[in-house]
Every structure is written in C-alpha cells, then in structure tokens.
Write a protein that holds these residues in place. Structure first.
Motif, PDB file in Angstrom:
ATOM      1  N   LYS A 114      -0.048  23.444  46.966  1.00 50.36           N
ATOM      2  CA  LYS A 114      -0.915  22.271  46.863  1.00 50.36           C
ATOM      3  C   LYS A 114      -0.457  21.380  45.718  1.00 50.36           C
ATOM      4  CE  LYS A 114      -4.336  23.451  49.824  1.00 50.36           C
ATOM      5  NZ  LYS A 114      -4.885  22.595  50.897  1.00 50.36           N
ATOM      6  N   ARG A 115      -0.770  20.091  45.847  1.00 51.23           N
ATOM      7  CA  ARG A 115      -0.476  19.131  44.785  1.00 51.23           C
ATOM      8  C   ARG A 115      -1.708  18.283  44.508  1.00 51.23           C
ATOM      9  NH1 ARG A 115       5.048  15.890  44.433  1.00 51.23           N
ATOM     10  NH2 ARG A 115       5.508  17.797  43.274  1.00 51.23           N
ATOM     11  N   ILE A 116      -2.024  18.134  43.217  1.00 55.38           N
ATOM     12  CA  ILE A 116      -3.104  17.264  42.756  1.00 55.38           C
ATOM     13  C   ILE A 116      -2.463  16.156  41.934  1.00 55.38           C
ATOM     14  CG2 ILE A 116      -5.250  17.123  41.432  1.00 55.38           C
ATOM     15  CD1 ILE A 116      -5.398  20.240  41.775  1.00 55.38           C
ATOM     16  N   VAL A 117      -2.816  14.909  42.209  1.00 54.67           N
ATOM     17  CA  VAL A 117      -2.276  13.764  41.477  1.00 54.67           C
ATOM     18  C   VAL A 117      -3.428  13.026  40.812  1.00 54.67           C
ATOM     19  CG1 VAL A 117      -0.991  11.604  41.626  1.00 54.67           C
ATOM     20  CG2 VAL A 117      -0.318  13.547  43.044  1.00 54.67           C
ATOM     21  N   ILE A 118      -3.309  12.812  39.507  1.00 54.21           N
ATOM     22  CA  ILE A 118      -4.351  12.152  38.718  1.00 54.21           C
ATOM     23  C   ILE A 118      -3.744  10.915  38.078  1.00 54.21           C
ATOM     24  CG2 ILE A 118      -5.943  12.400  36.777  1.00 54.21           C
ATOM     25  CD1 ILE A 118      -5.805  15.451  37.299  1.00 54.21           C
ATOM     26  N   GLU A 119      -4.298   9.756  38.390  1.00 54.10           N
ATOM     27  CA  GLU A 119      -3.792   8.521  37.799  1.00 54.10           C
ATOM     28  C   GLU A 119      -4.500   8.241  36.476  1.00 54.10           C
ATOM     29  OE1 GLU A 119      -3.567   5.156  40.301  1.00 54.10           O
ATOM     30  OE2 GLU A 119      -2.491   6.209  41.894  1.00 54.10           O
ATOM     31  N   VAL A 120      -3.711   7.798  35.492  1.00 55.13           N
ATOM     32  CA  VAL A 120      -4.236   7.427  34.180  1.00 55.13           C
ATOM     33  C   VAL A 120      -3.716   6.039  33.837  1.00 55.13           C
ATOM     34  CG1 VAL A 120      -4.523   9.782  33.326  1.00 55.13           C
ATOM     35  CG2 VAL A 120      -2.313   8.657  33.082  1.00 55.13           C
TER      36      VAL A 120
ATOM     37  N   LEU B 224      -5.250  10.297  18.961  1.00 55.32           N
ATOM     38  CA  LEU B 224      -4.738   9.512  20.073  1.00 55.32           C
ATOM     39  C   LEU B 224      -5.901   8.939  20.870  1.00 55.32           C
ATOM     40  CD1 LEU B 224      -1.971  11.971  21.261  1.00 55.32           C
ATOM     41  CD2 LEU B 224      -1.545   9.643  20.504  1.00 55.32           C
ATOM     42  N   PRO B 225      -5.800   7.682  21.299  1.00 54.96           N
ATOM     43  CA  PRO B 225      -6.869   7.126  22.132  1.00 54.96           C
ATOM     44  C   PRO B 225      -6.859   7.789  23.503  1.00 54.96           C
ATOM     45  CG  PRO B 225      -5.017   5.607  22.017  1.00 54.96           C
ATOM     46  CD  PRO B 225      -4.716   6.717  21.056  1.00 54.96           C
ATOM     47  N   PRO B 226      -8.036   8.098  24.055  1.00 56.51           N
ATOM     48  CA  PRO B 226      -8.064   8.730  25.377  1.00 56.51           C
ATOM     49  C   PRO B 226      -7.667   7.745  26.468  1.00 56.51           C
ATOM     50  CG  PRO B 226     -10.289   8.221  24.656  1.00 56.51           C
ATOM     51  CD  PRO B 226      -9.386   7.904  23.498  1.00 56.51           C
ATOM     52  N   ALA B 227      -7.041   8.268  27.497  1.00 57.05           N
ATOM     53  CA  ALA B 227      -6.710   7.447  28.657  1.00 57.05           C
ATOM     54  C   ALA B 227      -7.945   7.297  29.543  1.00 57.05           C
ATOM     55  CB  ALA B 227      -5.573   8.095  29.439  1.00 57.05           C
ATOM     56  N   ARG B 228      -7.881   6.355  30.448  1.00 61.97           N
ATOM     57  CA  ARG B 228      -8.922   6.209  31.460  1.00 61.97           C
ATOM     58  C   ARG B 228      -8.386   6.767  32.770  1.00 61.97           C
ATOM     59  NH1 ARG B 228      -9.632   1.307  30.889  1.00 61.97           N
ATOM     60  NH2 ARG B 228      -8.497   0.471  32.684  1.00 61.97           N
ATOM     61  N   ILE B 229      -9.092   7.732  33.322  1.00 62.20           N
ATOM     62  CA  ILE B 229      -8.657   8.396  34.544  1.00 62.20           C
ATOM     63  C   ILE B 229      -9.137   7.605  35.748  1.00 62.20           C
ATOM     64  CG2 ILE B 229      -8.935  10.483  35.946  1.00 62.20           C
ATOM     65  CD1 ILE B 229      -9.015  12.063  33.338  1.00 62.20           C
ATOM     66  N   GLY B 230      -8.212   7.370  36.680  1.00 58.91           N
ATOM     67  CA  GLY B 230      -8.546   6.613  37.882  1.00 58.91           C
ATOM     68  C   GLY B 230      -8.567   7.499  39.109  1.00 58.91           C
ATOM     69  N   ALA B 231      -7.693   7.193  40.059  1.00 61.26           N
ATOM     70  CA  ALA B 231      -7.683   7.916  41.330  1.00 61.26           C
ATOM     71  C   ALA B 231      -7.253   9.363  41.140  1.00 61.26           C
ATOM     72  CB  ALA B 231      -6.745   7.218  42.313  1.00 61.26           C
ATOM     73  N   VAL B 232      -7.880  10.255  41.889  1.00 64.28           N
ATOM     74  CA  VAL B 232      -7.510  11.669  41.920  1.00 64.28           C
ATOM     75  C   VAL B 232      -7.330  12.054  43.379  1.00 64.28           C
ATOM     76  CG1 VAL B 232      -8.161  14.018  41.300  1.00 64.28           C
ATOM     77  CG2 VAL B 232      -8.841  12.110  39.830  1.00 64.28           C
ATOM     78  N   ARG B 233      -6.154  12.582  43.706  1.00 58.86           N
ATOM     79  CA  ARG B 233      -5.842  12.895  45.101  1.00 58.86           C
ATOM     80  C   ARG B 233      -5.317  14.314  45.222  1.00 58.86           C
ATOM     81  NH1 ARG B 233      -1.351   9.297  45.993  1.00 58.86           N
ATOM     82  NH2 ARG B 233      -1.332   8.824  43.771  1.00 58.86           N
TER      83      ARG B 233
END
Length: 625
Positions: A171-177, A154-163
C-alpha cells in the motif's frame, strides 16, 4: 582550541545553499518564506574549524531527543552539525549511498528520485555529523545552542490532500504539505506511526469516522504522478491508517500487516510525504561512514527467502579502530540497558548486542573478558569471539578450566567464574562481579578468600538475601548443593587458583565475548546446537538474529537480521548462510530475538528503539583520532 580540518574535496563541492536554491526555487518554496535568505553559489572554505562544542540533547519544537550535535566556527560563520543517523531519524532525511565519508548525499523534498542534495559530513569522535545549517534555515527554522542543548524551532507545515492506493507490493499513502517539513517514524509489531511537523483542519480519520479528506490537486498535476497504483482514491473509511491531529504534530497511525514495515520519503512539486507499507521496505545502500567503517543495507537472497540485512564492515587492523566489551553497568555485572544507552554512555561510535543473560536477575550467561580480566566465564563450551589491540581475532568454541589447589594438595574444580549460570558445584566471584555477592540459590556455603587464604565460612541463607562484601584483594567461593565438603576449606587453609582456557590459544587474547552457536569456521558452516548444549526449541526457532564475523581480509562484520520478506526471522542455519554470503570466513551467533540491536552514531540502524529489549552487554567500536 581544537582545529578540525576539512577534506580537500570540500574545496570543489557546491554548497548546500546553492543546491537547495536550484531544487526549491522552481517549486515555489520561497514564496512561503517571509524572510528569505540571500543565496548565491559558493565554494566551501578549506580553513580549519575552531571553537568546537558538542552536546547530546536536541529540543525540536519543544520535544527532547537524545541525539548528538556539534557546533563549530568555519571561517566567520557558525556551523551546526547533527549526527547523521540522528538527522535521518529526526528530520526525515534519506541518506544515500556514498564512498566519500565527508560528503553525504540525501533526499529531502527533491523533485524526482534521481536528484539528491550533497550535505557536508565530518567525523568528530564519536560521531559523524551532517552540516544542517542552511537546510534548517531554508526550511524556515531557527537554531539556538544553550549549554549542552541544541534548540531547533521549525514552523509547522499545512497538510492538504491525503490519498491511499494499492501497489503490487503493498500500500501507498501520499500526504501533501505546503512546504518542506520534518517527520519521525516509529514502528512496532503490527503498527507504525509517522509524526509529521504539520497541522490539518481535517477531522481525524479512523474506522468509525466517515469524514473525507480534502482532495484538491494543483492544476496540471497528474493524480497518478506519485505512482499510487491501482485504485487511486480519497479514503473515507480507511482500514489501513488514521490521522491524529495536534497543534504542531499530525500523527499518521498505520496498521502493519505481518512482516511489513514502513518506507517513508518525500517528493517536491508539489511537496509530498510518501508512506509505503511493504514487506521489502529496506532500501539497499552502502555508506562509507569513516574510512574504516562502512554501513550497508542489503537484501540477501537464499533459497528459503529474502532477508533484509543491516551490517557494518570495520577495518579492525586500523590503528584508529578499537573494540571493547561494553556493559550496562561498568561497576558491576548485574544490570541491563538499551544498547543505544550503553553505546552513548561508553561513547562508542558503533555497537552490537553481545552475549546471553538472565532477564529476571539481569546476570551474564557466558564469556566476557576485558583487558585480560574475566568479567564472566564461558559456559557449556559455547562459541566466543576473542581479540587483541593489534587487530588479531579468533572465533571458536571456548571453555575455561579453573582448579583450586589447597595447601593440603587437594585439587578442587571451579565450575564458573563471575557467572549467573547456576549448577551444583563450586563457583568463584571476584571484585569484577561488583562490590557484593548475593546468593543465587538457597543455603550456599560461602567461603571468603583473602591474600590466598581462607578467612571465613558462612551459610548464605535464602537466595536473593544477605549480600556479602567481596574482598578487594581476594575472592569469594560459593559451594552449591554441598558439592564440596566445607572441611576441605577450613579457615586458615592456603589456596591458589590454576586457570587456563580450552583451546589454550584463547589465553593470549585480552578481550572476549561469548554467545553461540558457532556459525562459520574456515569458510565452512559448522552450526551444532547440540554440541553447545542449546535447547531443542532454541535450535529450531526462527527469530531476529545478531552475528559477528570476520572476512578473509581480516575485517570485522557486525550483522543484524530481522524478518525475511513476507515471513518470520532467520533460523540458525539461515543466519550462517547469510554471514557466509556477506563474506564471513568465521562467524558467531550472538544473542538474538528482541535483543538484536545494531547501533551507529548513537542511534539504532536496524529497528525502532521502542521494539528493542534491554541487554546486558555488547561489543563497542571506538574510533580514535
């Protein structure tokens, strides 16, 4: 050639292809795919599947996993299935409740919590497989079968914002891909790791790094949309988590507060991976795994706390279901292994850890009987479960009384049979113990019996030395602490063994596993650790628990309980109440603590494998087709 028919329901099911088209086309996913797949709504063919092939190894982006997979021909197309729990662990699919064993709704980058993707499921013994053919293709992946191995790239995603944000529950962590991608989760005490197939140019984040995360939300997206709670932030120096960047994998290391765990899921528009850190991370669900096995996750509320529970309810009366004791080594009683390894080796569809054992010498400490052969005798009158091949079950306290009768008329008690439990007295070891017996204490008197007669005597010497061959048509007697005079068993003495269970009706059951204490009998809580000779510390401790029970309909219950929400594990009394609340009219406590393990489809469903100890034995559930 084996023909595997689909359930007629599949004639009316919308294919995963068209479903994914609806969900992902609106979020711009296909803009990332250089070779888009032609998609159109279609019904699924009902004809039988041919050219069945199965394997036990998957290589995902170059890394090996022991997960079951299958390949078959459906119509003119080749289909790929991955065991459902394996797909959940490997790809990050969230399996949702279903009453249909052949249709599994999942969540994977859906637009909101009310949406799901219907994935076809099929049972090919010993596992239930999810057809992931289109899902992998639509994620830009490639599938290749090479012998016993399924390769997925599978091609890797590109990770963007991490909040990171605060919630009332944790707690909540949100990682955009930038595209749907896969992840795996591993959890241990006070730490968890989420391994995402993706890369980022962001420098690693840890307590000694002041680098900030990119934080560029798409136009029109509310920064509170993923419900970060109070304090939506761009963490510069997070004490909760850190990132480890790799070429293909980004690891999110999370520090877990006591009695907290991870719940990881995905959302779309934009694509995000959400990591919740909370004490009540378990999501309740009920999945009809086959027509005779139901998997449930639920929160059981007692006056003393709330307990996340993983359990299986099994129709033991079904002719397609059988139970067997399983051991780490089928050829001898010494040995331990992870429960999932045992389940995979024995090809069990499900399994739970069984009775107690000595972790140092890896020998059994309680009843094990298989096909009317005693692998190990009960000890101390503790609780046991017994069953036959017609679905009859008995749970109660069990003892074995064996007496050696000599040709001179002497009656000598045999305290233990094939047991690692050691006391002064005489014990007996048969070929079920293994090819050899090695003395467990110093200076044992070893007496070899063959064809109902004593053929030799010898001193065993130092414990752990001098293995002695067990005769195939006899057994070995060992006398510890000079409890019996060797002259009573001189060479040439004829001997017979008289054997019976207490209560006597246990004799009629060919299969048994002992542990204890007994929890519930005739719908009454009957925990009595003193009667079953458990230590005071064992009786008082709060720990992870495994249990087996029976409902008033005669169904079998395999139950695993770990920490209560926000606190420690269950006491024996609390475990009895949990079993009773789940519907048990009879129930037995099994070995617990780090041994607690519940497997389904070749994978653990109650804990991360890295936290599960090796065990000596278990109870396997087999589905016969």
């Amino acid at each position: 050639m084996t023909r595997m028919p689909w359930n007629p329901l599949s004639l009316f099911s919308i294919s995963l292809v068209s479903t994914l088209l609806i969900y992902w086309s609106t979020s711009g996913e296909f803009a990332h795919n250089n070779n888009p797949i032609s998609l159109s709504p279609q019904t699924l063919p009902a004809e039988a599947a041919d050219d069945l092939q199965q394997g036990e190894e998957i290589i995902l982006n170059g890394k090996k996993f022991r997960i079951g997979w299958s390949q078959w021909t459906q119509g003119n197309a080749r289909r790929i299935g991955i065991s459902d729990i394996g797909a959940m662990n490997l790809l990050g699919l969230e399996l949702l409740s279903t009453r249909q064993p052949d249709l599994q709704p999942v969540k994977w980058f859906t637009k909101d919590s009310s949406q799901s993707l219907p994935v076809l499921a099929r049972f090919i013994p010993p596992y239930r497989y999810l057809d992931v053919t289109e899902l992998i293709q639509l994620a830009g992946g490639k599938l290749q079968v090479r012998g016993n191995t399924l390769e997925i790239n599978l091609p890797p995603a590109r990770i963007g914002a991490v909040r990171e944000g605060n919630q009332t529950w944790g707690k909540r962590i949100v990682i955009e891909v930038d595209r749907p991608t896969i992840w795996q989760v591993s959890q241990a005490k006070n730490q968890g790791v989420v391994m995402i197939s993706g890369n980022t140019n962001t420098p690693p984040l840890n307590n000694d790094n002041s680098a900030s995360f990119p934080f560029n939300l798409p136009p029109g997206i509310d920064p509170d949309e993923d419900d970060l709670g109070s304090g939506v932030s761009v963490p510069i120096n997070s004490k909760l988590f850190s990132l480890e960047n790799g070429k293909k994998i980004t690891k999110v290391h999370v520090k877990l507060p006591t009695a907290h765990s991870l719940n990881v899921f995905s959302l779309s528009n934009p694509h995000r991976i959400v990591i919740d850190v909370r004490p009540d991370a378990m999501i309740p669900k009920e999945i009809a795994w086959t027509k005779d096995i139901t998997w449930r996750q639920q929160l059981v509320r007692l006056s003393s706390g709330v307990f996340p529970v993983n359990w299986l309810e099994i129709n033991g009366r079904s002719p397609q279901i059988s139970l067997k004791p399983i051991t780490a080594d089928p050829n001898q009683q010494q040995g331990t292994a992870p429960l999932i390894t045992m389940a995979q080796t024995w090809k069990a569809s499900a399994a739970i850890n069984g009775g107690f054992f000595n972790r140092n010498n890896r020998l059994p400490l309680g009843a094990m009987r298989s096909q009317s052969r005693w692998l190990s005798s009960p000890i101390l009158g503790r609780g046991a479960i017994a069953w036959d091949d017609q679905g009859r079950i008995k749970i109660g306290r069990l003892s074995l009384r064996e007496t050696l009768i000599t040709s001179r008329g002497q009656r000598l008690p045999i305290l233990f049979l094939n047991s690692g439990y050691v006391q002064a007295g005489m014990a007996r070891y048969t070929p079920e113990w293994g090819p050899n017996y090695t003395p467990l204490t110093d200076n044992e008197t070893i007496i070899v019996v063959q064809n109902n007669g004593v053929i030799s005597q010898q001193n065993g010497g130092k414990a752990g030395k001098n293995p002695i061959l067990l005769p195939s048509n006899g057994y070995l007697l060992t006398i510890r602490k000079n409890a019996v005079s060797p002259s009573a068993l001189a060479i040439g003495t004829g001997v017979t063994v008289e054997s019976t269970t207490i209560p006597a009706d246990f004799n009629q059951y060919p299969h048994m596993i002992g542990a204890g204490p007994l929890l519930v009998s005739n719908n009454r809580i009957v925990v009595n650790g003193v009667l079953e000779k458990f230590s005071k510390g064992f009786q008082q401790q709060k720990a992870s628990r495994s249990g087996i029970g029976m409902t008033n309909q005669g169904n079998i219950m395999l139950v695993a309980v770990h920490n209560r929400v926000g606190g420690r594990g269950a006491s024996l009394g609390e475990m009895a109440k949990i079993m009773q609340q789940l519907g048990a009219v009879d129930a037995l406590n099994l070995d617990g603590g780090s041994s607690t393990s519940l497997a389904l489809g070749g994978q653990l469903i109650d804990r991360s494998p890295v936290t599960a100890a090796r065990v000596h034995n278990g109870i396997g559930i087999f589905v016969n087709r």
